[in-house]
Enzyme design. Structure first.
Site, PDB file in Angstrom:
ATOM      1  CG  ASP A 193      -0.997 -12.789  -5.836  1.00 24.06           C
ATOM      2  OD1 ASP A 193      -0.028 -13.733  -5.596  1.00 24.06           O
ATOM      3  OD2 ASP A 193      -1.345 -12.016  -6.988  1.00 24.06           O
ATOM      4  CE  LYS A 203       3.659 -13.738 -10.631  1.00 19.56           C
ATOM      5  NZ  LYS A 203       2.819 -12.559 -10.428  1.00 19.56           N
ATOM      6  CD  GLN A 232       1.658 -10.072 -12.842  1.00 18.87           C
ATOM      7  OE1 GLN A 232       1.599 -11.535 -12.540  1.00 18.87           O
ATOM      8  NE2 GLN A 232       2.536  -9.292 -12.161  1.00 18.87           N
TER       9      GLN A 232
END
Ligand code: NDP
Length: 273
Positions: free
Chosen positions: A115, A48, A92
């Site tokens: 997200d 990422k 994460q």
């Protein structure tokens, strides 16, 4: 039979994002919270970071130890919510079991929730108020659209119902007028159901579980799974066994994973344009 090239399409999306980032007259920064030392998470976070930098988005990594306290993570997210220079926040997953994942995710401001995992953003997607969606679900739709696979009216089976992958994928496919069956570990006669699918999406986290017996001839198979067997990555689909039976199949690595990161970059842009 077509083997989908995730790398090529992801590169294409990344160059479009880079163009748009250049045109924005503000700097974008993604903050990523990484808790513990999960080796797979370390790899995903590094990918990422590289992808953000490739398109001109700054990246800030905030690490917490495996045994960190819930309140310390919450406090950090609240700080990041307030900082105007932070354009997106991502925790994460997975995080250690002693932490309350729902509370942590819901602390992220919906405006910075790249997200799409806060109740607010996920709820808006579920109600059809917004198309903003979790990155992997968006990646599945993008793969089908860019490969000219018709979705409307098709029988689609999604195996796996997690809030991260299976559930939002089912929601987006339904929004695109597919007739979707969502399967999970308690589904009976899975093979009988998947064999009817024009499009089969698999996200279960079980290496090479789906063999050709589960797949309809000339169907489209999207393999979301990422598993490590003997040091090598593989999907939830037994690629070599299944590929000849399909019209299109996504490989692992080089399929959905590449596209998921590209969709993350798109999500950062969407929240800031
Ligand atoms: P979860 O463990 O959260 O969910 C797995 C789902 O699969 C559950 O709904 C479970 O059912 C179902 N399941 C498990 N075993 C079976 C089975 N034998 N038959 C039918 N259903 C089954 O995993 P995630 O959704 O987070 O991830 C799934 C996979 O996708 C993993 O390999 C992960 O690494 C990968 N992944 C890949 C990404 C990418 O970018 N390519 C992004 C995110 C994840 P139940 O609900 O009943 O327990």
């Amino acid at each position: 039979m077509i083997i989908f090239d995730g790398k090529a399409l992801a590169l294409n999306i990344k160059s479009q994002v880079a163009e748009s980032v250049k045109k924005l007259n503000k700097k974008l920064t993604l903050a990523v919270i990484l808790i513990g030392n999960n080796p797979a998470s370390e790899v995903y976070v590094r990918n990422k970071e590289k992808s953000c930098k490739d398109v001109g988005i700054d990246f800030e990594l905030i690490r917490f130890s495996e045994n960190c306290k819930q309140n310390d993570v919450i406090k950090k997210i609240k700080e990041l919510n307030k900082k105007i220079e932070i354009s997106g926040i991502l925790v994460q997953l997975p995080i250690p079991n002693h932490l309350n994942e729902r509370e942590i995710l819901d602390t992220i401001s919906a405006k910075k929730d790249v997200d799409c995992l806060t109740q607010e953003n996920f709820g808006r997607l579920a109600l059809g108020i917004s198309d903003f969606a979790p990155c992997t679900a968006s990646a599945v739709i993008e793969i089908l659209k860019q490969s000219n696979i018709a979705i409307q009216g098709k029988k689609v089976v999604v195996v796996g119902r997690s809030a991260l992958v299976g559930l939002p994928t089912q929601m987006l496919l339904t929004r695109n007028n597919a007739t979707v069956t969502l399967c999970h570990s308690k589904t009976e006669k899975l093979k009988k159901i998947t064999k009817k699918a024009d499009i089969l999406v698999v996200a279960i986290g079980k290496a090479k579980y789906i063999t050709k017996k589960y797949v309809k001839k000339h169907s489209v198979v999207i393999d979301v799974g990422i598993n490590r067997v003997d040091g090598k990555l593989c999907g939830d689909v037994d690629f070599e066994n299944v590929k000849k039976k399909t019209h299109l199949i996504t490989p692992v690595p080089g399929g959905v994973g590449q596209m998921t990161v590209a969709m993350l970059l798109k999500n950062i842009l969407l929240l800031n344009s």
